[in-house]
Design a protein around this motif. Structure first.
Motif, PDB file in Angstrom:
ATOM      1  N   HIS A 153       9.347   6.593   2.452  1.00  0.00           N
ATOM      2  CA  HIS A 153       8.789   6.545   1.262  1.00  0.00           C
ATOM      3  C   HIS A 153       7.618   7.136   1.160  1.00  0.00           C
ATOM      4  O   HIS A 153       7.293   8.035   0.382  1.00  0.00           O
ATOM      5  N   LEU A 154       6.668   7.308   2.299  1.00  0.00           N
ATOM      6  CA  LEU A 154       5.513   7.897   2.294  1.00  0.00           C
ATOM      7  C   LEU A 154       5.832   9.320   2.699  1.00  0.00           C
ATOM      8  O   LEU A 154       5.087  10.407   2.121  1.00  0.00           O
ATOM      9  N   GLY A 184       4.269   5.993  -4.830  1.00  0.00           N
ATOM     10  CA  GLY A 184       4.945   5.571  -6.247  1.00  0.00           C
ATOM     11  C   GLY A 184       6.194   4.910  -6.199  1.00  0.00           C
ATOM     12  O   GLY A 184       6.514   4.232  -5.175  1.00  0.00           O
ATOM     13  N   ALA A 185       6.703   4.903  -7.099  1.00  0.00           N
ATOM     14  CA  ALA A 185       8.301   4.332  -7.405  1.00  0.00           C
ATOM     15  C   ALA A 185       9.572   5.077  -6.910  1.00  0.00           C
ATOM     16  O   ALA A 185       9.429   6.089  -7.101  1.00  0.00           O
ATOM     17  N   ASN A 186      10.259   4.579  -6.341  1.00  0.00           N
ATOM     18  CA  ASN A 186      11.509   4.973  -5.929  1.00  0.00           C
ATOM     19  C   ASN A 186      12.704   4.755  -6.878  1.00  0.00           C
ATOM     20  O   ASN A 186      13.109   3.567  -7.088  1.00  0.00           O
ATOM     21  N   PRO A 187      13.088   5.779  -7.651  1.00  0.00           N
ATOM     22  CA  PRO A 187      14.175   5.434  -8.806  1.00  0.00           C
ATOM     23  C   PRO A 187      15.150   4.973  -8.272  1.00  0.00           C
ATOM     24  O   PRO A 187      16.021   4.420  -8.949  1.00  0.00           O
ATOM     25  N   ALA A 188      15.906   5.248  -7.047  1.00  0.00           N
ATOM     26  CA  ALA A 188      17.002   4.713  -6.417  1.00  0.00           C
ATOM     27  C   ALA A 188      16.990   3.117  -6.011  1.00  0.00           C
ATOM     28  O   ALA A 188      17.997   2.590  -5.918  1.00  0.00           O
ATOM     29  N   ALA A 189      15.606   2.511  -5.962  1.00  0.00           N
ATOM     30  CA  ALA A 189      15.692   1.293  -5.561  1.00  0.00           C
ATOM     31  C   ALA A 189      16.019   0.446  -6.806  1.00  0.00           C
ATOM     32  O   ALA A 189      15.700   0.459  -7.895  1.00  0.00           O
ATOM     33  N   GLU A 203      14.000  -4.900  -4.971  1.00  0.00           N
ATOM     34  CA  GLU A 203      13.786  -4.291  -3.588  1.00  0.00           C
ATOM     35  C   GLU A 203      12.227  -3.514  -3.640  1.00  0.00           C
ATOM     36  O   GLU A 203      11.659  -3.419  -4.509  1.00  0.00           O
ATOM     37  N   HIS A 204      11.864  -3.456  -2.387  1.00  0.00           N
ATOM     38  CA  HIS A 204      10.621  -2.744  -2.146  1.00  0.00           C
ATOM     39  C   HIS A 204      10.659  -1.304  -2.700  1.00  0.00           C
ATOM     40  O   HIS A 204      11.707  -0.631  -2.922  1.00  0.00           O
ATOM     41  N   PHE A 205       9.417  -0.951  -3.270  1.00  0.00           N
ATOM     42  CA  PHE A 205       9.363   0.411  -3.765  1.00  0.00           C
ATOM     43  C   PHE A 205      10.042   0.746  -5.108  1.00  0.00           C
ATOM     44  O   PHE A 205      10.029   1.793  -5.414  1.00  0.00           O
ATOM     45  N   SER A 206      10.533  -0.311  -5.680  1.00  0.00           N
ATOM     46  CA  SER A 206      11.229  -0.264  -7.021  1.00  0.00           C
ATOM     47  C   SER A 206      10.273   0.097  -8.212  1.00  0.00           C
ATOM     48  O   SER A 206       9.017  -0.273  -7.940  1.00  0.00           O
ATOM     49  N   GLU A 207      10.691   0.405  -9.431  1.00  0.00           N
ATOM     50  CA  GLU A 207       9.836   0.684 -10.499  1.00  0.00           C
ATOM     51  C   GLU A 207       8.869  -0.743 -10.897  1.00  0.00           C
ATOM     52  O   GLU A 207       7.914  -0.751 -11.146  1.00  0.00           O
ATOM     53  N   ALA A 208       9.929  -1.877 -10.662  1.00  0.00           N
ATOM     54  CA  ALA A 208       8.967  -3.288 -11.114  1.00  0.00           C
ATOM     55  C   ALA A 208       8.300  -3.533  -9.844  1.00  0.00           C
ATOM     56  O   ALA A 208       7.034  -4.012 -10.141  1.00  0.00           O
ATOM     57  N   ILE A 228       0.870  -1.326   0.108  1.00  0.00           N
ATOM     58  CA  ILE A 228      -0.195  -0.123   0.023  1.00  0.00           C
ATOM     59  C   ILE A 228       0.822   1.489   0.022  1.00  0.00           C
ATOM     60  O   ILE A 228       0.474   2.057  -0.745  1.00  0.00           O
ATOM     61  N   ALA A 229       2.312   1.222   0.737  1.00  0.00           N
ATOM     62  CA  ALA A 229       2.823   2.249   0.954  1.00  0.00           C
ATOM     63  C   ALA A 229       3.577   2.605  -0.620  1.00  0.00           C
ATOM     64  O   ALA A 229       3.712   3.875  -1.059  1.00  0.00           O
ATOM     65  N   CYS A 230       3.748   1.555  -1.315  1.00  0.00           N
ATOM     66  CA  CYS A 230       4.266   1.668  -2.399  1.00  0.00           C
ATOM     67  C   CYS A 230       3.294   2.320  -3.584  1.00  0.00           C
ATOM     68  O   CYS A 230       3.678   3.334  -4.614  1.00  0.00           O
TER      69      CYS A 230
END
Length: 284
Positions: free
Chosen positions: A165-166, A80-85, A89-94, A74-76
């Motif tokens: 991330h949030l 949105g996506a974290n470009p550094a992940a 990893e969690h919160f990645s574009e994938a 849900i946090a993702c």
């Protein structure tokens, strides 16, 4: 390249629509009822403690969460996506693309929400601890037995990563609600501290958010002179008025911080009015 210059006007517009806040109060103080002071159509409650009984008549949307893995997903979707992940990893574009593809209806609903009310961060850390104990990092490499230090280290890394991330969720106000507990030491001195599994999370949270508020009970004393205004006295056991303590270094010894510089020492328990006061355009 993702680097760019942000103008003062752009920065001001973003700041007016985005605030991160930690709200603490003793159990049963009525923290969840502050949902009723927020616009229901624009607010999403992340319900981690099955504690919405007190706001049954609140017409807004909520998402019940019982597993830390679901909280991460849900946090993702919110942040949105974290470009550094990295991709795994969690919160990645994938990760983000996978969630939007498999939960498109939920993602579209979340996209309509401007305010995220996380109730509560106390239960979030408990869920994270239950998850951490099942991970390889929570087992000793030498003996194969549970390693409490490893579990706490993993909990801290994952929860702080989720909170940050949030924090970066574009255009959204995020309010983390938590339990405040009274601690009495051997010298009978009283302190107040957030109730969370893992001390590192509690220590770092104030540095992540813009605002830290404590809700407690107060009594009103008359002013000292004929023209003096009444003053609020912290009275956690017998007070008859709820107030939000907003400034650090307050005489009540309660957790608080006001990065906006616009809040009084205490404010009425109205989050909608508080956000309006924080985000009002500066004059001149």
């Amino acid at each position: 390249m993702s680097l760019r210059i942000i103008s003062a006007d752009d920065r001001l517009r973003e700041a007016q629509g985005k605030t991160t806040m930690a709200l603490f109060g003793p159990s049963g103080a009525g923290k969840t009822t502050l949902l009723k002071t927020l616009p229901p159509a624009e607010t999403l409650c992340i319900d981690l403690e099955a504690g919405l009984k007190s706001v049954q008549d609140w017409p807004g949307d909520s998402i019940p969460i019982r597993r830390f893995a679901d909280a991460v997903d849900i946090a993702c979707l919110i942040g949105g996506a974290n470009p550094a992940a990295q991709p795994e990893e969690h919160f990645s574009e994938a990760h983000h693309a996978h969630l939007r593809a498999h939960h498109s209806e939920l993602a579209e609903k979340i996209d309509t929400k401007r305010i995220i009310f996380v109730d509560s961060i106390t239960d979030l850390t408990r869920q994270a601890m239950a998850w951490a104990k099942t991970r390889p990092e929570a087992l000793s490499e030498r003996t194969g037995k549970p390693d409490t230090r490893g579990a706490y280290g993993l909990l801290a890394r994952e929860v702080i990563g989720l909170l940050k991330h949030l924090q970066h969720a574009p255009g959204r106000t995020v309010i983390f609600v938590g339990i405040l507990e009274k601690v009495v030491d051997d010298m009978n001195r009283v302190t107040w501290q957030p109730q969370m599994d893992g001390g590192k999370v509690a220590r770092e949270l104030p540095g992540i958010v813009d605002q830290v508020l404590t809700m407690s009970l107060f009594s009103q004393d008359p002013g000292a002179g004929p023209d003096a205004l009444p003053t609020w006295r912290h009275d956690p056991d017998k007070g008859n008025a709820r107030r939000l303590v907003c400034q650090s270094g307050n005489p009540f010894g309660l957790p608080a911080k006001d990065r906006s510089g616009r809040l009084d020492l205490t404010e009425p328990p109205d989050l909608g009015a508080l956000l309006t006061k924080i985000n009002q355009p500066r004059k001149g």
